[in-house]
Design a protein around this motif. Structure first.
Motif, PDB file in Angstrom:
ATOM      1  N   ARG A 151       7.721   9.613 -14.350  1.00 50.65           N
ATOM      2  CA  ARG A 151       7.279   8.345 -14.924  1.00 50.65           C
ATOM      3  C   ARG A 151       7.746   7.234 -13.972  1.00 50.65           C
ATOM      4  NH1 ARG A 151       8.921  11.543 -19.157  1.00 50.65           N
ATOM      5  NH2 ARG A 151      11.030  10.697 -19.203  1.00 50.65           N
ATOM      6  N   VAL A 152       6.785   6.523 -13.394  1.00 53.01           N
ATOM      7  CA  VAL A 152       7.096   5.621 -12.280  1.00 53.01           C
ATOM      8  C   VAL A 152       6.345   4.308 -12.427  1.00 53.01           C
ATOM      9  CG1 VAL A 152       5.300   6.732 -10.899  1.00 53.01           C
ATOM     10  CG2 VAL A 152       7.102   5.456  -9.742  1.00 53.01           C
ATOM     11  N   GLU A 153       6.959   3.243 -11.942  1.00 48.42           N
ATOM     12  CA  GLU A 153       6.312   1.937 -11.893  1.00 48.42           C
ATOM     13  C   GLU A 153       6.529   1.341 -10.506  1.00 48.42           C
ATOM     14  OE1 GLU A 153       7.017   0.490 -16.536  1.00 48.42           O
ATOM     15  OE2 GLU A 153       7.885  -0.673 -14.908  1.00 48.42           O
ATOM     16  N   VAL A 154       5.613   0.452 -10.121  1.00 48.33           N
ATOM     17  CA  VAL A 154       5.803  -0.345  -8.909  1.00 48.33           C
ATOM     18  C   VAL A 154       6.044  -1.776  -9.362  1.00 48.33           C
ATOM     19  CG1 VAL A 154       4.777  -1.159  -6.747  1.00 48.33           C
ATOM     20  CG2 VAL A 154       4.228   1.141  -7.610  1.00 48.33           C
ATOM     21  N   ASP A 155       7.090  -2.408  -8.835  1.00 50.07           N
ATOM     22  CA  ASP A 155       7.365  -3.803  -9.188  1.00 50.07           C
ATOM     23  C   ASP A 155       7.291  -4.646  -7.926  1.00 50.07           C
ATOM     24  OD1 ASP A 155       8.137  -6.205 -10.203  1.00 50.07           O
ATOM     25  OD2 ASP A 155      10.123  -5.554 -10.880  1.00 50.07           O
ATOM     26  N   THR A 156       6.352  -5.618  -7.928  1.00 46.84           N
ATOM     27  CA  THR A 156       6.151  -6.451  -6.736  1.00 46.84           C
ATOM     28  C   THR A 156       6.485  -7.921  -7.005  1.00 46.84           C
ATOM     29  OG1 THR A 156       3.837  -6.756  -7.371  1.00 46.84           O
ATOM     30  CG2 THR A 156       4.306  -4.981  -5.813  1.00 46.84           C
ATOM     31  N   ALA A 157       6.817  -8.247  -8.264  1.00 43.37           N
ATOM     32  CA  ALA A 157       6.929  -9.660  -8.648  1.00 43.37           C
ATOM     33  C   ALA A 157       8.339 -10.194  -8.451  1.00 43.37           C
ATOM     34  CB  ALA A 157       6.502  -9.835 -10.109  1.00 43.37           C
ATOM     35  N   GLY A 158       8.485 -11.197  -7.577  1.00 48.64           N
ATOM     36  CA  GLY A 158       9.782 -11.861  -7.424  1.00 48.64           C
ATOM     37  C   GLY A 158      10.570 -11.328  -6.236  1.00 48.64           C
ATOM     38  N   SER A 159      11.762 -11.879  -6.075  1.00 47.04           N
ATOM     39  CA  SER A 159      12.598 -11.483  -4.942  1.00 47.04           C
ATOM     40  C   SER A 159      13.095 -10.067  -5.149  1.00 47.04           C
ATOM     41  CB  SER A 159      13.791 -12.432  -4.817  1.00 47.04           C
ATOM     42  OG  SER A 159      14.713 -12.173  -5.869  1.00 47.04           O
ATOM     43  N   ASP A 212       0.840  -1.212   0.000  1.00 49.33           N
ATOM     44  CA  ASP A 212       0.000   0.000   0.000  1.00 49.33           C
ATOM     45  C   ASP A 212       0.865   1.248   0.000  1.00 49.33           C
ATOM     46  OD1 ASP A 212      -2.209  -1.549  -0.032  1.00 49.33           O
ATOM     47  OD2 ASP A 212      -2.717  -1.292   2.101  1.00 49.33           O
ATOM     48  N   ALA A 213       1.917   1.234   0.818  1.00 47.93           N
ATOM     49  CA  ALA A 213       2.810   2.393   0.881  1.00 47.93           C
ATOM     50  C   ALA A 213       3.494   2.624  -0.466  1.00 47.93           C
ATOM     51  CB  ALA A 213       3.857   2.192   1.983  1.00 47.93           C
ATOM     52  N   ALA A 214       3.823   1.518  -1.172  1.00 49.69           N
ATOM     53  CA  ALA A 214       4.466   1.638  -2.485  1.00 49.69           C
ATOM     54  C   ALA A 214       3.511   2.273  -3.490  1.00 49.69           C
ATOM     55  CB  ALA A 214       4.922   0.263  -2.973  1.00 49.69           C
ATOM     56  N   ALA A 215       2.240   1.809  -3.461  1.00 49.54           N
ATOM     57  CA  ALA A 215       1.248   2.376  -4.383  1.00 49.54           C
ATOM     58  C   ALA A 215       1.044   3.864  -4.095  1.00 49.54           C
ATOM     59  CB  ALA A 215      -0.069   1.619  -4.262  1.00 49.54           C
ATOM     60  N   ASP A 216       1.025   4.200  -2.810  1.00 50.90           N
ATOM     61  CA  ASP A 216       0.837   5.605  -2.411  1.00 50.90           C
ATOM     62  C   ASP A 216       2.021   6.459  -2.872  1.00 50.90           C
ATOM     63  OD1 ASP A 216      -0.461   7.741  -0.876  1.00 50.90           O
ATOM     64  OD2 ASP A 216       1.348   7.568   0.381  1.00 50.90           O
ATOM     65  N   LEU A 217       3.212   5.942  -2.685  1.00 47.62           N
ATOM     66  CA  LEU A 217       4.407   6.687  -3.106  1.00 47.62           C
ATOM     67  C   LEU A 217       4.416   6.878  -4.629  1.00 47.62           C
ATOM     68  CD1 LEU A 217       7.187   7.886  -2.155  1.00 47.62           C
ATOM     69  CD2 LEU A 217       8.155   5.736  -2.985  1.00 47.62           C
ATOM     70  N   ALA A 218       4.043   5.812  -5.352  1.00 44.67           N
ATOM     71  CA  ALA A 218       4.025   5.914  -6.815  1.00 44.67           C
ATOM     72  C   ALA A 218       3.021   6.977  -7.256  1.00 44.67           C
ATOM     73  CB  ALA A 218       3.681   4.556  -7.429  1.00 44.67           C
ATOM     74  N   ARG A 219       1.877   7.031  -6.588  1.00 42.29           N
ATOM     75  CA  ARG A 219       0.863   8.037  -6.918  1.00 42.29           C
ATOM     76  C   ARG A 219       1.441   9.442  -6.744  1.00 42.29           C
ATOM     77  NH1 ARG A 219      -2.189   9.387 -10.156  1.00 42.29           N
ATOM     78  NH2 ARG A 219      -2.713   7.174 -10.255  1.00 42.29           N
ATOM     79  N   ARG A 220       2.166   9.643  -5.632  1.00 42.67           N
ATOM     80  CA  ARG A 220       2.742  10.973  -5.387  1.00 42.67           C
ATOM     81  C   ARG A 220       3.805  11.303  -6.441  1.00 42.67           C
ATOM     82  NH1 ARG A 220       4.274   9.461   0.373  1.00 42.67           N
ATOM     83  NH2 ARG A 220       5.675  11.257   0.413  1.00 42.67           N
ATOM     84  N   ALA A 221       4.568  10.290  -6.851  1.00 43.23           N
ATOM     85  CA  ALA A 221       5.594  10.525  -7.880  1.00 43.23           C
ATOM     86  C   ALA A 221       4.953  10.885  -9.220  1.00 43.23           C
ATOM     87  CB  ALA A 221       6.478   9.284  -8.026  1.00 43.23           C
ATOM     88  N   VAL A 222       3.857  10.184  -9.568  1.00 47.59           N
ATOM     89  CA  VAL A 222       3.147  10.504 -10.816  1.00 47.59           C
ATOM     90  C   VAL A 222       2.606  11.931 -10.741  1.00 47.59           C
ATOM     91  CG1 VAL A 222       1.088   9.973 -12.190  1.00 47.59           C
ATOM     92  CG2 VAL A 222       2.591   8.117 -11.411  1.00 47.59           C
ATOM     93  N   ASP A 223       2.018  12.275  -9.586  1.00 48.19           N
ATOM     94  CA  ASP A 223       1.477  13.632  -9.433  1.00 48.19           C
ATOM     95  C   ASP A 223       2.579  14.681  -9.533  1.00 48.19           C
ATOM     96  OD1 ASP A 223      -1.041  12.647  -9.208  1.00 48.19           O
ATOM     97  OD2 ASP A 223      -1.148  12.784  -7.017  1.00 48.19           O
ATOM     98  N   ALA A 224       3.803  14.300  -9.165  1.00 49.26           N
ATOM     99  CA  ALA A 224       4.935  15.231  -9.259  1.00 49.26           C
ATOM    100  C   ALA A 224       5.499  15.275 -10.680  1.00 49.26           C
ATOM    101  CB  ALA A 224       6.029  14.824  -8.271  1.00 49.26           C
ATOM    102  N   GLY A 225       4.879  14.522 -11.610  1.00 53.86           N
ATOM    103  CA  GLY A 225       5.284  14.599 -13.013  1.00 53.86           C
ATOM    104  C   GLY A 225       6.292  13.552 -13.435  1.00 53.86           C
TER     105      GLY A 225
END
Ligand code: ZN
Length: 405
Positions: free
Chosen positions: A331-339, A316-329
């Motif tokens: 280009r961001v991704e969240v990667d949760t798959a794998g080690s 959840d914190a990662a999704a929230d941070l990504a949202r703030r980064a997108v709002d700041a202009g």
């Protein structure tokens, strides 16, 4: 050896599909994101230098290209005309100049408007033979960073000097290292328009503009309507090509009967300068992919930040941070798959400049631990400060990933 075609595949920048046709690559989302950032930069640079942007169609009536001289002098490099009916034929344009001459001619012009700088990042077509096509470096559908300056003859020198300044600024921002300057002149046995006096005058103007610059002369490399300054690059395979150009043209203003009202009320003919700061988007990116080995400066990296939550508890914190980064202009991704290690390796392989690792301690503190694609790791810092650091480097279009000092 570094090859932009191989890197383009590995980094999902573009695809060349035989079904679409040779020399007609398709820009994938990552390549398009990088290109979009570069286009925005070029437009801003031009806007600050008093260019006015237009849009014009990539095809036009046959008569337009007869008038411009392209069908008479350049037909070998053009696709055959498209016939709708016996008296209605269209041409895929090989250059933007004819349309920009019509922009100048759209209404009466005064000397007060000069130099009039008409710019467009527009589509055009060349019927390259399929044997010479490869990746982005030689294509049949070209997206050219182009502009035409209409000016009084006495304004040409200052205008060429300003264009050289813009070219140097663009090269510095993008990371283009020119291999040399070339004065491209008429050669024997080719077809050229205009009389000898015009050619000599245009050549003299360009030689003056190159005073103090080291350059070579290249007979036979002129445009069919005038001499040019070409700025050359060399790709990873050692092939030389032109990335930036400035051309002096006395011919098209005559063909299109362009004129402006001078301060004394008389009609005068403008000179037309053709120029490209960074060439076509295709050739530019073929070069940039190789020059940076895919690791673009952060400001035009396809993805600028990958957020990596250490475990499910940080999702959840990662999704929230990504949202703030997108709002700041950004280009961001969240990667949760794998080690975590595999995700770090994957983001590094994709040349993502910033990796933001979020563990339980970072989430508890509202912090973010940044890693850079070159292996450097920063101590955890407040998440807002991390986003500000990245945003600052992007806004400054900095070559480095960290501010100096
Ligand atoms: Zn032109």
């Amino acid at each position: 050896m570094i090859d932009h075609r191989k890197l383009g595949r590995e980094l999902d920048l573009f695809v060349s599909d035989p079904l679409a046709g040779a020399g007609l690559p398709i820009w994938l989302p990552a390549g398009a994101a990088a290109r979009h950032a570069v286009e925005e930069y070029v437009r801003e640079l031009e806007r600050r230098s008093a260019h006015q942007h237009v849009y014009s169609p990539p095809l036009g009536k046959r008569e337009l290209f007869e008038l411009s001289g392209h069908l008479g002098y350049f037909a070998d490099d053009m696709f055959p005309p498209l016939r709708l009916s016996a008296d209605d034929e269209f041409v895929l344009r090989p250059a933007l100049c004819p349309h920009h001459a019509l922009v100048f001619r759209a209404r009466g012009r005064s000397y007060r408007e000069l130099p009039l700088r008409i710019a467009e990042l527009g589509g055009m077509y060349r019927s390259e033979r399929s044997g010479v096509l490869g990746g982005l470096s030689r294509v049949r559908a070209i997206s050219l960073n182009d502009a035409h300056t209409f000016c009084a003859p006495e304004q040409v020198s200052a205008e060429v000097a300003e264009i050289l300044r813009l070219i140097r600024a663009a090269h510095a921002a993008l990371g283009v290292r020119p291999a040399g300057f070339r004065l491209s002149l008429r050669g024997p046995g080719e077809k050229y328009v205009g009389d000898d006096a015009q050619w000599a005058h245009a050549e003299e103007l360009l030689r003056d503009a190159l005073a103090g610059v080291e350059y070579v002369e290249a007979p036979g490399e002129a445009a069919f309507y005038g001499p040019k300054i070409d700025i050359q690059i060399v790709d990873a395979a050692g092939r030389e090509s032109t990335i930036s150009t400035i051309q002096v043209d006395f011919d098209k203003p005559e063909r299109f009967d362009l004129s402006y009202t001078d301060s004394d009320g008389s009609r005068r003919r403008p000179v037309m300068l053709h120029r490209s700061l960074v060439g076509s988007m295709e050739r530019l990116f073929a070069y940039l992919i190789e020059a940076h080995e895919g690791a673009f400066p952060a400001w035009y990296a396809p993805v600028q930040l990958v957020v990596l939550p250490v475990g499910d508890g940080q999702a959840d914190a990662a999704a929230d941070l990504a949202r703030r980064a997108v709002d700041a202009g950004l280009r961001v991704e969240v990667d949760t798959a794998g080690s975590l290690g595999a995700r770090v390796r994957d983001a590094t392989r994709r040349r993502v400049p910033y990796l933001g690792v979020l563990g339980a301690a970072e989430v508890a503190d509202g912090a973010l631990a940044l890693r850079l694609r070159d292996g450097r790791a920063l101590a955890p810092m407040p998440a807002d400060a991390a986003l500000a650091l990245i945003g600052g480097q992007v806004a400054a279009r900095a070559a480095d990933l960290l501010p100096p000092g």
